[in-house]
Scaffold this active site. Structure first.
Site, short mmCIF file in Angstrom:
data_model
loop_
_atom_site.label_atom_id
_atom_site.label_comp_id
_atom_site.label_asym_id
_atom_site.label_seq_id
_atom_site.Cartn_x
_atom_site.Cartn_y
_atom_site.Cartn_z
N ILE A 61 35.38 -10.90 24.39
CA ILE A 61 33.93 -10.96 24.18
C ILE A 61 33.23 -10.06 25.19
O ILE A 61 33.69 -9.90 26.32
CB ILE A 61 33.42 -12.41 24.35
CG1 ILE A 61 33.98 -13.29 23.25
CG2 ILE A 61 31.91 -12.48 24.35
CD1 ILE A 61 33.57 -14.74 23.37
N CYS A 62 32.10 -9.52 24.79
CA CYS A 62 31.16 -8.82 25.66
C CYS A 62 31.79 -7.58 26.27
O CYS A 62 32.14 -6.65 25.58
CB CYS A 62 30.62 -9.79 26.71
SG CYS A 62 29.18 -9.18 27.59
N ALA A 63 31.94 -7.53 27.58
CA ALA A 63 32.52 -6.37 28.25
C ALA A 63 34.04 -6.35 28.18
O ALA A 63 34.66 -5.30 28.33
CB ALA A 63 32.08 -6.35 29.72
N TYR A 98 29.99 -5.34 24.30
CA TYR A 98 28.61 -5.32 24.75
C TYR A 98 28.07 -3.90 24.56
O TYR A 98 28.76 -2.94 24.89
CB TYR A 98 28.53 -5.75 26.22
CG TYR A 98 27.12 -5.83 26.73
CD1 TYR A 98 26.32 -6.93 26.42
CD2 TYR A 98 26.59 -4.82 27.52
CE1 TYR A 98 25.02 -7.00 26.88
CE2 TYR A 98 25.30 -4.89 27.98
CZ TYR A 98 24.51 -5.98 27.65
OH TYR A 98 23.21 -6.05 28.10
#
Length: 199
Positions: free
Chosen positions: A150-152, A172
Site C-alpha cells: 500500500i501507498c509508498a 502513492y
C-alpha cells in the site's frame, strides 16, 4: 445560523461518504473471503504476514490487519528493522506505538499464503532495509505466492527489489514514488484488479 447549516451539510456529506465506504468494505471483505477460500485446501487456515517497522503508517497497518481478520484470515504482525530488534514494539509515522505479534526474524521459515506491506515513510525504507523482509519477499516470489503493498511500499519496497518488473502496479501518487515503478509491459496474475482501490 450559517455555522449550524454548514455543520449539518458537513455531517450529511460525511454520513454519505461513510455509508459508501461501508458498502465498499463489505464488497472488499467478500473478495478477501473468496481469496482465502480459494487459497486454502480443505479447512486449512490462511496465514498472512504483515511486516511493520518504525515509521510505518498506522492507519494502513491497522486497516490491513483489521480487514483480513474480519475476513477470517490469520494475520501475523511482525516487527522489522534494518538491524534485528530486541522488542516487538514499533513507533509508527505519527507516533502511535504498535506492539507486533513477533519479530520478523522468527517468520522467515514459514510459508505465508500472502505478505502484505504497509506504506508510510520512513517505514517502507526501514522494511526494505531489513534482510529478513527481503528474504521473505524473495521466497514469496519464488513460490509464486501473492504479495500486496500500500501507498509508498509498492515503489519503495517491491519495485526497488525488482519484484514488480513487467507487472502493473500503483502506489502513492507522488512523482518520486511513481517514477520508481517499472513501465508496464504485460498483465500479471499477481496484479488483481478490484472495482475500487485505496492507496
Amino acid at each position: 445560523m450559517k455555522v449550524l447549516c454548514w455543520v449539518m451539510i458537513s455531517i450529511s456529506l460525511f454520513a454519505r461518504r461513510l455509508s459508501l465506504r461501508i458498502a465498499h468494505q463489505k464488497r472488499f471483505l467478500t473478495q478477501i473471503r473468496s481469496f482465502a477460500s480459494s487459497s486454502s485446501s480443505g479447512n486449512r487456515e490462511v496465514h498472512v504476514l504483515v511486516p511493520v517497522a518504525h515509521g510505518s503508517e498506522e492507519i494502513e497497518t491497522v486497516t490491513i490487519v483489521d480487514t483480513l481478520v474480519r475476513a477470517g484470515v490469520t494475520v501475523t504482525l511482525a516487527a522489522a528493522a534494518p538491524s534485528p530488534l530486541s522488542s516487538t514494539e514499533v513507533v509508527c509515522s505519527r507516533g502511535v506505538k504498535i506492539n507486533a505479534d513477533t519479530l520478523i526474524e522468527q517468520c522467515e521459515d514459514t510459508n505465508w499464503d500472502m505478505v502484505v506491506i504497509p506504506g508510510g515513510m520512513p517505514g517502507a525504507e526501514n522494511l526494505v532495509a531489513s534482510a529478513s523482509v527481503r528474504r521473505i519477499l524473495e521466497r514469496q516470489v519464488a513460490a509464486e505466492r501473492p504479495l500486496a503493498a500500500i501507498c509508498a511500499a509498492p515503489a519503495v519496497v517491491l519495485a526497488s527489489l525488482g519484484h514488480l518488473d513487467g507487472k502493473r502496479a500503483t502506489c502513492y501518487p507522488a512523482p518520486k514514488f511513481r517514477d520508481m515503478l517499472p513501465p508496464v509491459s504485460k498483465e500479471d496474475k499477481y496484479c488483481r484488479s478490484f472495482p475500487y482501490a485505496l492507496t
